[in-house]
Motif scaffolding. Structure first.
Motif, PDB file in Angstrom:
ATOM      1  N   PHE A  44      23.535  14.991   6.421  1.00  0.00           N
ATOM      2  CA  PHE A  44      24.176  14.933   7.864  1.00  0.00           C
ATOM      3  C   PHE A  44      24.840  13.530   7.937  1.00  0.00           C
ATOM      4  O   PHE A  44      24.675  12.661   7.430  1.00  0.00           O
ATOM      5  N   TYR A  45      25.509  13.627   9.055  1.00  0.00           N
ATOM      6  CA  TYR A  45      26.123  12.519   9.737  1.00  0.00           C
ATOM      7  C   TYR A  45      25.528  11.923  10.553  1.00  0.00           C
ATOM      8  O   TYR A  45      24.838  12.497  11.670  1.00  0.00           O
ATOM      9  N   CYS A  46      25.072  10.643  10.566  1.00  0.00           N
ATOM     10  CA  CYS A  46      23.965   9.983  11.326  1.00  0.00           C
ATOM     11  C   CYS A  46      24.921   9.139  12.297  1.00  0.00           C
ATOM     12  O   CYS A  46      25.803   8.311  11.768  1.00  0.00           O
ATOM     13  N   GLN A  47      24.708   9.344  13.452  1.00  0.00           N
ATOM     14  CA  GLN A  47      25.447   8.836  14.591  1.00  0.00           C
ATOM     15  C   GLN A  47      25.064   7.407  14.817  1.00  0.00           C
ATOM     16  O   GLN A  47      25.692   6.727  15.531  1.00  0.00           O
ATOM     17  N   GLY A  48      23.986   6.983  14.523  1.00  0.00           N
ATOM     18  CA  GLY A  48      23.582   5.635  14.499  1.00  0.00           C
ATOM     19  C   GLY A  48      24.076   4.766  13.624  1.00  0.00           C
ATOM     20  O   GLY A  48      24.690   3.635  13.983  1.00  0.00           O
ATOM     21  N   CYS A  49      23.870   5.188  12.206  1.00  0.00           N
ATOM     22  CA  CYS A  49      24.467   4.255  11.049  1.00  0.00           C
ATOM     23  C   CYS A  49      25.888   4.481  11.124  1.00  0.00           C
ATOM     24  O   CYS A  49      26.481   3.569  10.318  1.00  0.00           O
ATOM     25  N   ARG A  50      26.369   5.514  11.488  1.00  0.00           N
ATOM     26  CA  ARG A  50      27.610   5.993  11.303  1.00  0.00           C
ATOM     27  C   ARG A  50      28.128   6.129   9.621  1.00  0.00           C
ATOM     28  O   ARG A  50      29.134   5.726   9.161  1.00  0.00           O
ATOM     29  N   MET A  51      27.043   6.808   9.118  1.00  0.00           N
ATOM     30  CA  MET A  51      27.190   7.110   7.680  1.00  0.00           C
ATOM     31  C   MET A  51      26.928   8.676   7.518  1.00  0.00           C
ATOM     32  O   MET A  51      26.052   9.056   8.160  1.00  0.00           O
ATOM     33  N   THR A  52      27.362   9.094   6.383  1.00  0.00           N
ATOM     34  CA  THR A  52      26.792  10.208   5.738  1.00  0.00           C
ATOM     35  C   THR A  52      25.774  10.136   5.044  1.00  0.00           C
ATOM     36  O   THR A  52      25.719   9.314   4.183  1.00  0.00           O
ATOM     37  N   MET A 111      19.227   5.119  19.319  1.00  0.00           N
ATOM     38  CA  MET A 111      20.750   4.765  19.315  1.00  0.00           C
ATOM     39  C   MET A 111      21.110   3.282  19.609  1.00  0.00           C
ATOM     40  O   MET A 111      21.921   2.810  19.461  1.00  0.00           O
ATOM     41  N   ARG A 112      20.254   2.934  20.646  1.00  0.00           N
ATOM     42  CA  ARG A 112      20.409   1.498  21.409  1.00  0.00           C
ATOM     43  C   ARG A 112      20.154   0.563  20.183  1.00  0.00           C
ATOM     44  O   ARG A 112      20.662  -0.332  20.033  1.00  0.00           O
ATOM     45  N   ARG A 113      19.058   0.838  19.420  1.00  0.00           N
ATOM     46  CA  ARG A 113      19.038  -0.278  18.323  1.00  0.00           C
ATOM     47  C   ARG A 113      19.931  -0.097  17.380  1.00  0.00           C
ATOM     48  O   ARG A 113      20.233  -1.050  16.798  1.00  0.00           O
ATOM     49  N   ALA A 114      20.664   1.055  16.894  1.00  0.00           N
ATOM     50  CA  ALA A 114      21.760   1.281  15.994  1.00  0.00           C
ATOM     51  C   ALA A 114      22.890   0.114  16.377  1.00  0.00           C
ATOM     52  O   ALA A 114      23.461  -0.194  16.108  1.00  0.00           O
ATOM     53  N   ARG A 115      23.136   0.429  18.013  1.00  0.00           N
ATOM     54  CA  ARG A 115      24.183  -0.355  18.498  1.00  0.00           C
ATOM     55  C   ARG A 115      24.069  -1.691  18.292  1.00  0.00           C
ATOM     56  O   ARG A 115      25.106  -2.474  18.450  1.00  0.00           O
ATOM     57  N   GLU A 116      22.639  -2.128  18.532  1.00  0.00           N
ATOM     58  CA  GLU A 116      22.643  -3.531  18.585  1.00  0.00           C
ATOM     59  C   GLU A 116      22.768  -4.153  17.261  1.00  0.00           C
ATOM     60  O   GLU A 116      23.035  -5.236  17.053  1.00  0.00           O
ATOM     61  N   GLN A 117      22.409  -3.266  16.282  1.00  0.00           N
ATOM     62  CA  GLN A 117      22.745  -3.903  14.866  1.00  0.00           C
ATOM     63  C   GLN A 117      24.061  -3.755  14.187  1.00  0.00           C
ATOM     64  O   GLN A 117      24.360  -4.337  13.372  1.00  0.00           O
TER      65      GLN A 117
END
Length: 110
Positions: free
Chosen positions: A26-34, A103-109
């Motif tokens: 799956f494509y992770c919208q948080g990590c922006r990785m497959t 999602m907020r945590r992923a954006r901060e990282q």
């Protein structure tokens, strides 16, 4: 079952395990990785449940994906077979809240 007869509504982990050249990701919208995952771990407990009804979560950031990709490995590349829109049967009331926090945590990282 033959991969040509698979449908998003009926595909199970037991179907996929029988075909070593098929990968689920799956494509992770948080990590922006497959992210590819191990179907054996899913099949150990939920072998006959349709994958479409299961709730998946990214190990890195905790975001819930919305689609699952099914592909056949062909050497170093892959051939996309189809996508499964995920419709988990066990969403709870806090799902939206957990998704927003992840999602907020992923954006901060990033």
């Amino acid at each position: 079952m033959d991969p040509a007869r698979w449908t998003p509504e009926r595909l199970t982990a037991r179907d996929v395990v029988a075909h070593r050249d098929v990968a689920l990701s799956f494509y992770c919208q948080g990590c922006r990785m497959t992210v590819e995952f191990d179907v054996w771990k899913v099949g150990a407990r939920l072998a006959d449940d349709p994958l479409q009804t299961l709730r998946f979560r990214c190990r890195r950031c905790g975001v819930y994906p919305s689609t699952l990709m099914v592909a056949r490995r062909n050497g170093m590349s892959g051939v996309h077979l189809f996508e499964i829109p995920l419709k988990p049967r066990s969403w709870d009331e806090s799902h939206e809240e957990k998704q927003a926090v992840a999602m907020r945590r992923a954006r901060e990282q990033a």
